[in-house]
Scaffold this motif. Structure first.
Motif, PDB file in Angstrom:
ATOM      1  N   THR A 124       0.825  -1.207   0.000  1.00 32.83           N
ATOM      2  CA  THR A 124       0.000   0.000   0.000  1.00 32.83           C
ATOM      3  C   THR A 124       0.860   1.258   0.000  1.00 32.83           C
ATOM      4  OG1 THR A 124      -0.179  -0.114   2.398  1.00 32.83           O
ATOM      5  CG2 THR A 124      -1.945  -1.155   1.118  1.00 32.83           C
ATOM      6  N   ILE A 125       2.098   1.140   0.450  1.00 33.35           N
ATOM      7  CA  ILE A 125       3.080   2.240   0.406  1.00 33.35           C
ATOM      8  C   ILE A 125       4.341   1.710  -0.277  1.00 33.35           C
ATOM      9  CG2 ILE A 125       4.548   3.791   1.764  1.00 33.35           C
ATOM     10  CD1 ILE A 125       1.621   4.552   2.036  1.00 33.35           C
ATOM     11  N   ILE A 126       4.810   2.438  -1.292  1.00 38.35           N
ATOM     12  CA  ILE A 126       6.021   2.042  -2.018  1.00 38.35           C
ATOM     13  C   ILE A 126       6.978   3.228  -2.037  1.00 38.35           C
ATOM     14  CG2 ILE A 126       6.989   1.314  -4.234  1.00 38.35           C
ATOM     15  CD1 ILE A 126       4.314  -0.044  -4.845  1.00 38.35           C
ATOM     16  N   PRO A 127       8.176   3.072  -1.462  1.00 36.79           N
ATOM     17  CA  PRO A 127       9.161   4.165  -1.496  1.00 36.79           C
ATOM     18  C   PRO A 127       9.609   4.459  -2.933  1.00 36.79           C
ATOM     19  CG  PRO A 127       9.792   2.452   0.080  1.00 36.79           C
ATOM     20  CD  PRO A 127       8.660   1.903  -0.722  1.00 36.79           C
ATOM     21  N   PHE A 128       9.863   5.730  -3.219  1.00 36.36           N
ATOM     22  CA  PHE A 128      10.405   6.107  -4.529  1.00 36.36           C
ATOM     23  C   PHE A 128      11.679   5.291  -4.771  1.00 36.36           C
ATOM     24  CE2 PHE A 128       8.671  10.619  -5.533  1.00 36.36           C
ATOM     25  CZ  PHE A 128       7.385  10.185  -5.297  1.00 36.36           C
ATOM     26  N   GLY A 129      11.823   4.786  -5.987  1.00 35.94           N
ATOM     27  CA  GLY A 129      13.003   4.024  -6.369  1.00 35.94           C
ATOM     28  C   GLY A 129      12.862   2.528  -6.141  1.00 35.94           C
ATOM     29  N   LYS A 130      11.877   2.098  -5.343  1.00 38.56           N
ATOM     30  CA  LYS A 130      11.720   0.675  -5.008  1.00 38.56           C
ATOM     31  C   LYS A 130      10.669   0.041  -5.924  1.00 38.56           C
ATOM     32  CE  LYS A 130      12.180  -2.500  -1.459  1.00 38.56           C
ATOM     33  NZ  LYS A 130      12.878  -3.594  -2.053  1.00 38.56           N
ATOM     34  N   GLY A 131      11.015  -1.111  -6.477  1.00 35.93           N
ATOM     35  CA  GLY A 131      10.081  -1.800  -7.363  1.00 35.93           C
ATOM     36  C   GLY A 131       9.869  -1.036  -8.658  1.00 35.93           C
ATOM     37  N   ILE A 132       9.002  -1.579  -9.495  1.00 40.42           N
ATOM     38  CA  ILE A 132       8.736  -0.947 -10.788  1.00 40.42           C
ATOM     39  C   ILE A 132       8.026   0.390 -10.581  1.00 40.42           C
ATOM     40  CG2 ILE A 132       7.690  -1.275 -13.063  1.00 40.42           C
ATOM     41  CD1 ILE A 132       9.975  -3.330 -12.193  1.00 40.42           C
ATOM     42  N   CYS A 133       7.009   0.405  -9.733  1.00 38.33           N
ATOM     43  CA  CYS A 133       6.269   1.649  -9.471  1.00 38.33           C
ATOM     44  C   CYS A 133       7.170   2.731  -8.901  1.00 38.33           C
ATOM     45  CB  CYS A 133       5.098   1.384  -8.520  1.00 38.33           C
ATOM     46  SG  CYS A 133       3.793   0.381  -9.246  1.00 38.33           S
ATOM     47  N   GLY A 134       7.994   2.375  -7.940  1.00 38.78           N
ATOM     48  CA  GLY A 134       8.904   3.333  -7.335  1.00 38.78           C
ATOM     49  C   GLY A 134       9.925   3.876  -8.316  1.00 38.78           C
ATOM     50  N   GLN A 135      10.331   3.040  -9.274  1.00 38.49           N
ATOM     51  CA  GLN A 135      11.280   3.491 -10.297  1.00 38.49           C
ATOM     52  C   GLN A 135      10.617   4.479 -11.251  1.00 38.49           C
ATOM     53  OE1 GLN A 135      14.094   0.305 -11.841  1.00 38.49           O
ATOM     54  NE2 GLN A 135      12.707  -0.950 -10.605  1.00 38.49           N
ATOM     55  N   VAL A 136       9.344   4.234 -11.593  1.00 41.16           N
ATOM     56  CA  VAL A 136       8.622   5.148 -12.485  1.00 41.16           C
ATOM     57  C   VAL A 136       8.404   6.500 -11.801  1.00 41.16           C
ATOM     58  CG1 VAL A 136       6.400   5.535 -13.640  1.00 41.16           C
ATOM     59  CG2 VAL A 136       7.567   3.326 -13.862  1.00 41.16           C
ATOM     60  N   ALA A 137       8.216   6.485 -10.482  1.00 39.75           N
ATOM     61  CA  ALA A 137       8.054   7.736  -9.728  1.00 39.75           C
ATOM     62  C   ALA A 137       9.294   8.611  -9.848  1.00 39.75           C
ATOM     63  CB  ALA A 137       7.760   7.428  -8.259  1.00 39.75           C
ATOM     64  N   VAL A 138      10.455   7.985 -10.030  1.00 41.46           N
ATOM     65  CA  VAL A 138      11.728   8.704 -10.144  1.00 41.46           C
ATOM     66  C   VAL A 138      12.051   9.040 -11.602  1.00 41.46           C
ATOM     67  CG1 VAL A 138      14.220   8.532  -9.764  1.00 41.46           C
ATOM     68  CG2 VAL A 138      12.630   7.694  -8.022  1.00 41.46           C
ATOM     69  N   SER A 139      11.831   8.070 -12.512  1.00 45.78           N
ATOM     70  CA  SER A 139      12.247   8.226 -13.913  1.00 45.78           C
ATOM     71  C   SER A 139      11.276   9.057 -14.751  1.00 45.78           C
ATOM     72  CB  SER A 139      12.395   6.857 -14.575  1.00 45.78           C
ATOM     73  OG  SER A 139      11.112   6.288 -14.831  1.00 45.78           O
ATOM     74  N   ASN A 140       9.995   9.100 -14.340  1.00 48.65           N
ATOM     75  CA  ASN A 140       8.942   9.756 -15.126  1.00 48.65           C
ATOM     76  C   ASN A 140       8.735   9.113 -16.491  1.00 48.65           C
ATOM     77  OD1 ASN A 140       8.563  11.718 -13.069  1.00 48.65           O
ATOM     78  ND2 ASN A 140      10.250  12.920 -13.907  1.00 48.65           N
ATOM     79  N   GLN A 141       9.127   7.865 -16.615  1.00 47.96           N
ATOM     80  CA  GLN A 141       9.027   7.143 -17.889  1.00 47.96           C
ATOM     81  C   GLN A 141       8.163   5.896 -17.718  1.00 47.96           C
ATOM     82  OE1 GLN A 141      10.780   8.163 -20.788  1.00 47.96           O
ATOM     83  NE2 GLN A 141      11.269   9.967 -19.568  1.00 47.96           N
ATOM     84  N   ASN A 142       7.521   5.492 -18.823  1.00 50.55           N
ATOM     85  CA  ASN A 142       6.816   4.204 -18.821  1.00 50.55           C
ATOM     86  C   ASN A 142       7.824   3.107 -18.518  1.00 50.55           C
ATOM     87  OD1 ASN A 142       4.769   5.768 -19.859  1.00 50.55           O
ATOM     88  ND2 ASN A 142       4.758   4.820 -21.873  1.00 50.55           N
ATOM     89  N   PHE A 143       7.359   2.050 -17.890  1.00 49.02           N
ATOM     90  CA  PHE A 143       8.228   0.905 -17.605  1.00 49.02           C
ATOM     91  C   PHE A 143       7.440  -0.363 -17.934  1.00 49.02           C
ATOM     92  CE2 PHE A 143      11.766  -0.352 -14.358  1.00 49.02           C
ATOM     93  CZ  PHE A 143      12.146  -1.427 -15.157  1.00 49.02           C
ATOM     94  N   VAL A 144       7.910  -1.074 -18.943  1.00 45.89           N
ATOM     95  CA  VAL A 144       7.292  -2.332 -19.349  1.00 45.89           C
ATOM     96  C   VAL A 144       8.231  -3.460 -18.954  1.00 45.89           C
ATOM     97  CG1 VAL A 144       6.389  -3.688 -21.275  1.00 45.89           C
ATOM     98  CG2 VAL A 144       6.194  -1.191 -21.307  1.00 45.89           C
ATOM     99  N   VAL A 145       7.709  -4.407 -18.177  1.00 43.27           N
ATOM    100  CA  VAL A 145       8.516  -5.536 -17.717  1.00 43.27           C
ATOM    101  C   VAL A 145       7.908  -6.818 -18.294  1.00 43.27           C
ATOM    102  CG1 VAL A 145       9.409  -6.747 -15.702  1.00 43.27           C
ATOM    103  CG2 VAL A 145       9.008  -4.294 -15.577  1.00 43.27           C
ATOM    104  N   PRO A 146       8.542  -7.379 -19.349  1.00 41.01           N
ATOM    105  CA  PRO A 146       7.988  -8.578 -19.971  1.00 41.01           C
ATOM    106  C   PRO A 146       8.084  -9.823 -19.078  1.00 41.01           C
ATOM    107  CG  PRO A 146       9.863  -7.705 -21.243  1.00 41.01           C
ATOM    108  CD  PRO A 146       9.700  -6.840 -20.035  1.00 41.01           C
ATOM    109  N   ASP A 147       9.108  -9.835 -18.193  1.00 41.71           N
ATOM    110  CA  ASP A 147       9.325 -10.984 -17.310  1.00 41.71           C
ATOM    111  C   ASP A 147       9.793 -10.472 -15.954  1.00 41.71           C
ATOM    112  OD1 ASP A 147      10.077 -13.300 -15.994  1.00 41.71           O
ATOM    113  OD2 ASP A 147      11.644 -13.841 -17.423  1.00 41.71           O
ATOM    114  N   VAL A 148       8.881 -10.450 -14.982  1.00 41.66           N
ATOM    115  CA  VAL A 148       9.223  -9.873 -13.676  1.00 41.66           C
ATOM    116  C   VAL A 148      10.332 -10.651 -12.976  1.00 41.66           C
ATOM    117  CG1 VAL A 148       6.982  -8.749 -13.329  1.00 41.66           C
ATOM    118  CG2 VAL A 148       7.339 -11.090 -12.479  1.00 41.66           C
ATOM    119  N   SER A 149      10.475 -11.928 -13.281  1.00 35.20           N
ATOM    120  CA  SER A 149      11.522 -12.727 -12.621  1.00 35.20           C
ATOM    121  C   SER A 149      12.918 -12.288 -13.047  1.00 35.20           C
ATOM    122  CB  SER A 149      11.322 -14.215 -12.891  1.00 35.20           C
ATOM    123  OG  SER A 149      11.569 -14.513 -14.251  1.00 35.20           O
TER     124      SER A 149
END
Length: 152
Positions: free
Chosen positions: A67-92
């Motif tokens: 429910t809370i994701i720090p900036f930079g952590k995970g895909i969502c947190g990375q998008v919060a920093v990069s301001n770019q779309n992030f497509v992950v074809p294989d999360v593993s």
């Protein structure tokens, strides 16, 4: 439904001023999850006040502890920093991935901008490996632009 047939539906939901912002966001989540077979979890995250973290907003899918994701952590947190779309074809294959469910195979996150500021994002998990195309990105950018109209 195709992306083109969903666009007027998104516009219709956004225009429903009798509903709260959260109700409209939830309806968008429901629409996408119901009509795009490989969209298995659809939700919104938003900047949490002045904190460098995201807070979960309306979503449809399996419950999540994230429910809370720090900036930079995970895909969502990375998008919060990069301001770019992030497509992950294989999360593993991602080092900086926060697993929400063992069934998730792929993820796409597209930022929402209001007055040039990244204030949140739409996050979609798929239980299908590598399902997202450029058409998904363009469609979700459209969704985010429509959503921005009610967040201004």
């Amino acid at each position: 439904m195709t992306f083109d047939t969903l666009k007027p539906e998104i516009k219709h939901i956004v225009a429903q001023n009798n509903l709260s912002v959260d109700e409209r966001l939830y309806k968008i989540c429901e629409l996408l999850e119901a009509h795009i077979a490989y969209y298995n979890w659809v939700g919104f995250y938003f900047k949490n006040g002045d904190k460098l973290e995201l807070k979960l907003g309306p979503y449809v899918g399996e419950p999540t502890d994230h429910t809370i994701i720090p900036f930079g952590k995970g895909i969502c947190g990375q998008v919060a920093v990069s301001n770019q779309n992030f497509v992950v074809p294989d999360v593993s294959a991602q080092d900086n991935y926060i697993a929400c469910s063992i069934t998730v195979k792929a993820e796409i996150v597209v930022p929402i901008f209001v007055n040039g500021e990244n204030i949140g994002q739409i996050d979609i998990d798929s239980n299908t490996a590598d399902p997202f195309t450029e058409a998904d990105e363009r469609f979700l950018e459209f969704v985010c632009k429509e959503v921005a109209k009610i967040l201004d």
